[in-house]
Design a protein around this motif. Structure first.
Motif, PDB file in Angstrom:
ATOM      1  N   ILE A  44      35.527  33.199  35.971  1.00  0.00           N
ATOM      2  CA  ILE A  44      36.532  32.534  36.806  1.00  0.00           C
ATOM      3  C   ILE A  44      37.811  33.360  36.870  1.00  0.00           C
ATOM      4  CG2 ILE A  44      38.057  30.517  36.944  1.00  0.00           C
ATOM      5  CD1 ILE A  44      35.687  28.886  35.796  1.00  0.00           C
ATOM      6  N   VAL A  45      38.278  33.836  35.719  1.00  0.00           N
ATOM      7  CA  VAL A  45      39.513  34.623  35.672  1.00  0.00           C
ATOM      8  C   VAL A  45      39.341  35.931  36.443  1.00  0.00           C
ATOM      9  CG1 VAL A  45      41.030  35.928  34.127  1.00  0.00           C
ATOM     10  CG2 VAL A  45      40.372  33.596  33.548  1.00  0.00           C
ATOM     11  N   MET A  46      38.208  36.603  36.247  1.00  0.00           N
ATOM     12  CA  MET A  46      37.981  37.864  36.956  1.00  0.00           C
ATOM     13  C   MET A  46      37.893  37.655  38.470  1.00  0.00           C
ATOM     14  SD  MET A  46      35.288  39.804  34.549  1.00  0.00           S
ATOM     15  CE  MET A  46      35.858  41.414  34.067  1.00  0.00           C
ATOM     16  N   ALA A  47      37.269  36.570  38.887  1.00  0.00           N
ATOM     17  CA  ALA A  47      37.165  36.292  40.314  1.00  0.00           C
ATOM     18  C   ALA A  47      38.540  36.012  40.916  1.00  0.00           C
ATOM     19  CB  ALA A  47      36.232  35.113  40.556  1.00  0.00           C
ATOM     20  N   LEU A  48      39.353  35.238  40.220  1.00  0.00           N
ATOM     21  CA  LEU A  48      40.696  34.939  40.728  1.00  0.00           C
ATOM     22  C   LEU A  48      41.566  36.199  40.784  1.00  0.00           C
ATOM     23  CD1 LEU A  48      41.369  31.505  38.998  1.00  0.00           C
ATOM     24  CD2 LEU A  48      40.823  31.943  41.404  1.00  0.00           C
ATOM     25  N   LEU A  49      41.460  37.058  39.769  1.00  0.00           N
ATOM     26  CA  LEU A  49      42.200  38.322  39.792  1.00  0.00           C
ATOM     27  C   LEU A  49      41.747  39.200  40.951  1.00  0.00           C
ATOM     28  CD1 LEU A  49      42.398  39.323  36.026  1.00  0.00           C
ATOM     29  CD2 LEU A  49      44.296  38.787  37.537  1.00  0.00           C
ATOM     30  N   SER A  50      40.455  39.239  41.169  1.00  0.00           N
ATOM     31  CA  SER A  50      39.908  40.039  42.254  1.00  0.00           C
ATOM     32  C   SER A  50      40.398  39.530  43.612  1.00  0.00           C
ATOM     33  CB  SER A  50      38.383  40.004  42.193  1.00  0.00           C
ATOM     34  OG  SER A  50      37.831  40.656  43.281  1.00  0.00           O
ATOM     35  N   LEU A  51      40.391  38.234  43.788  1.00  0.00           N
ATOM     36  CA  LEU A  51      40.871  37.674  45.053  1.00  0.00           C
ATOM     37  C   LEU A  51      42.372  37.891  45.227  1.00  0.00           C
ATOM     38  CD1 LEU A  51      38.796  34.373  45.144  1.00  0.00           C
ATOM     39  CD2 LEU A  51      38.549  36.350  46.672  1.00  0.00           C
ATOM     40  N   ALA A  52      43.120  37.813  44.131  1.00  0.00           N
ATOM     41  CA  ALA A  52      44.565  38.035  44.207  1.00  0.00           C
ATOM     42  C   ALA A  52      44.888  39.489  44.549  1.00  0.00           C
ATOM     43  CB  ALA A  52      45.223  37.659  42.885  1.00  0.00           C
ATOM     44  N   ARG A  53      44.022  40.398  44.122  1.00  0.00           N
ATOM     45  CA  ARG A  53      44.241  41.826  44.413  1.00  0.00           C
ATOM     46  C   ARG A  53      43.599  42.261  45.721  1.00  0.00           C
ATOM     47  NH1 ARG A  53      43.420  44.314  38.345  1.00  0.00           N
ATOM     48  NH2 ARG A  53      45.148  43.157  37.444  1.00  0.00           N
ATOM     49  N   ARG A  54      43.170  41.312  46.516  1.00  0.00           N
ATOM     50  CA  ARG A  54      42.628  41.558  47.850  1.00  0.00           C
ATOM     51  C   ARG A  54      41.434  42.512  47.823  1.00  0.00           C
ATOM     52  NH1 ARG A  54      45.250  38.168  51.163  1.00  0.00           N
ATOM     53  NH2 ARG A  54      47.472  38.127  50.852  1.00  0.00           N
ATOM     54  N   THR A  55      40.374  42.070  47.161  1.00  0.00           N
ATOM     55  CA  THR A  55      39.160  42.862  47.095  1.00  0.00           C
ATOM     56  C   THR A  55      38.514  42.997  48.468  1.00  0.00           C
ATOM     57  OG1 THR A  55      36.996  43.054  46.049  1.00  0.00           O
ATOM     58  CG2 THR A  55      37.764  40.837  46.526  1.00  0.00           C
ATOM     59  N   ARG A  56      37.728  44.043  48.612  1.00  0.00           N
ATOM     60  CA  ARG A  56      36.966  44.212  49.852  1.00  0.00           C
ATOM     61  C   ARG A  56      35.656  43.440  49.781  1.00  0.00           C
ATOM     62  NH1 ARG A  56      37.274  50.595  50.001  1.00  0.00           N
ATOM     63  NH2 ARG A  56      37.136  50.147  47.794  1.00  0.00           N
ATOM     64  N   ARG A  57      35.411  42.766  48.673  1.00  0.00           N
ATOM     65  CA  ARG A  57      34.202  41.968  48.474  1.00  0.00           C
ATOM     66  C   ARG A  57      34.577  40.519  48.153  1.00  0.00           C
ATOM     67  NH1 ARG A  57      29.794  45.687  45.882  1.00  0.00           N
ATOM     68  NH2 ARG A  57      30.507  47.676  46.648  1.00  0.00           N
ATOM     69  N   PRO A  58      35.232  39.834  49.050  1.00  0.00           N
ATOM     70  CA  PRO A  58      35.662  38.467  48.734  1.00  0.00           C
ATOM     71  C   PRO A  58      34.492  37.501  48.563  1.00  0.00           C
ATOM     72  CG  PRO A  58      36.087  38.942  51.026  1.00  0.00           C
ATOM     73  CD  PRO A  58      35.636  40.220  50.401  1.00  0.00           C
ATOM     74  N   GLY A  59      33.397  37.750  49.260  1.00  0.00           N
ATOM     75  CA  GLY A  59      32.227  36.882  49.103  1.00  0.00           C
ATOM     76  C   GLY A  59      31.667  36.946  47.700  1.00  0.00           C
TER      77      GLY A  59
END
Length: 103
Positions: A56-71
Motif C-alpha cells: 500500500i505504501v509503495m503504491a501510494l508513493l508511486s502514484l504520488a511520484r507520477r509513475t508511468r505505470r499507474p495501473g
C-alpha cells in the motif's frame, strides 16, 4: 581567460527539493509500482501482515511520484488492501494470525 563556476544556489535543501519536483517520472516510481504489485500478490499467500501495508505504501508513493505505470500501482494498492482483508478474515475465523491448511 579562466571560466568561473556558476554560483551554488543559496538554499541547499530548497534547491534539492526543487530539482526533485521538476524531474520527470523516472524509473524509481515505475519500480515502486511494480514492487507494490509483486508484494501485494505474494502477500495474498504469505506474510500478509507485513507485505500488505508495504504494498500500500509503495503504491501510494508511486502514484504520488507520477509513475508511468499507474495501473500497476493501483493494482498493487488493491492487492495490499486485499492482503489486509484476508488477514482480517483469518483472524476473525480462527482467532489467530496464522494459516492452517492441514485441517
Amino acid at each position: 581567460m579562466a571560466r568561473t563556476p556558476d554560483p551554488a544556489p543559496a538554499g541547499g535543501a530548497d534547491a534539492s527539493a526543487e530539482t526533485a519536483a521538476s524531474r520527470p517520472a523516472g524509473r524509481e516510481a515505475d519500480g515502486l509500482a511494480v514492487a507494490s504489485f509483486v508484494l501485494g500478490l505474494v502477500g495474498l499467500l504469505v506474510f500478509n501482515l507485513v507485505l500488505g501495508p508495504t504494498a500500500i505504501v509503495m503504491a501510494l508513493l508511486s502514484l504520488a511520484r507520477r509513475t508511468r505505470r499507474p495501473g500497476r500501482a493501483r493494482l498493487g494498492l488493491a492487492l495490499g488492501v486485499a492482503d489486509l482483508a484476508v488477514l482480517a478474515v483469518l483472524v476473525a475465523s480462527d482467532g489467530a494470525v496464522a494459516w492452517n491448511i492441514g485441517g
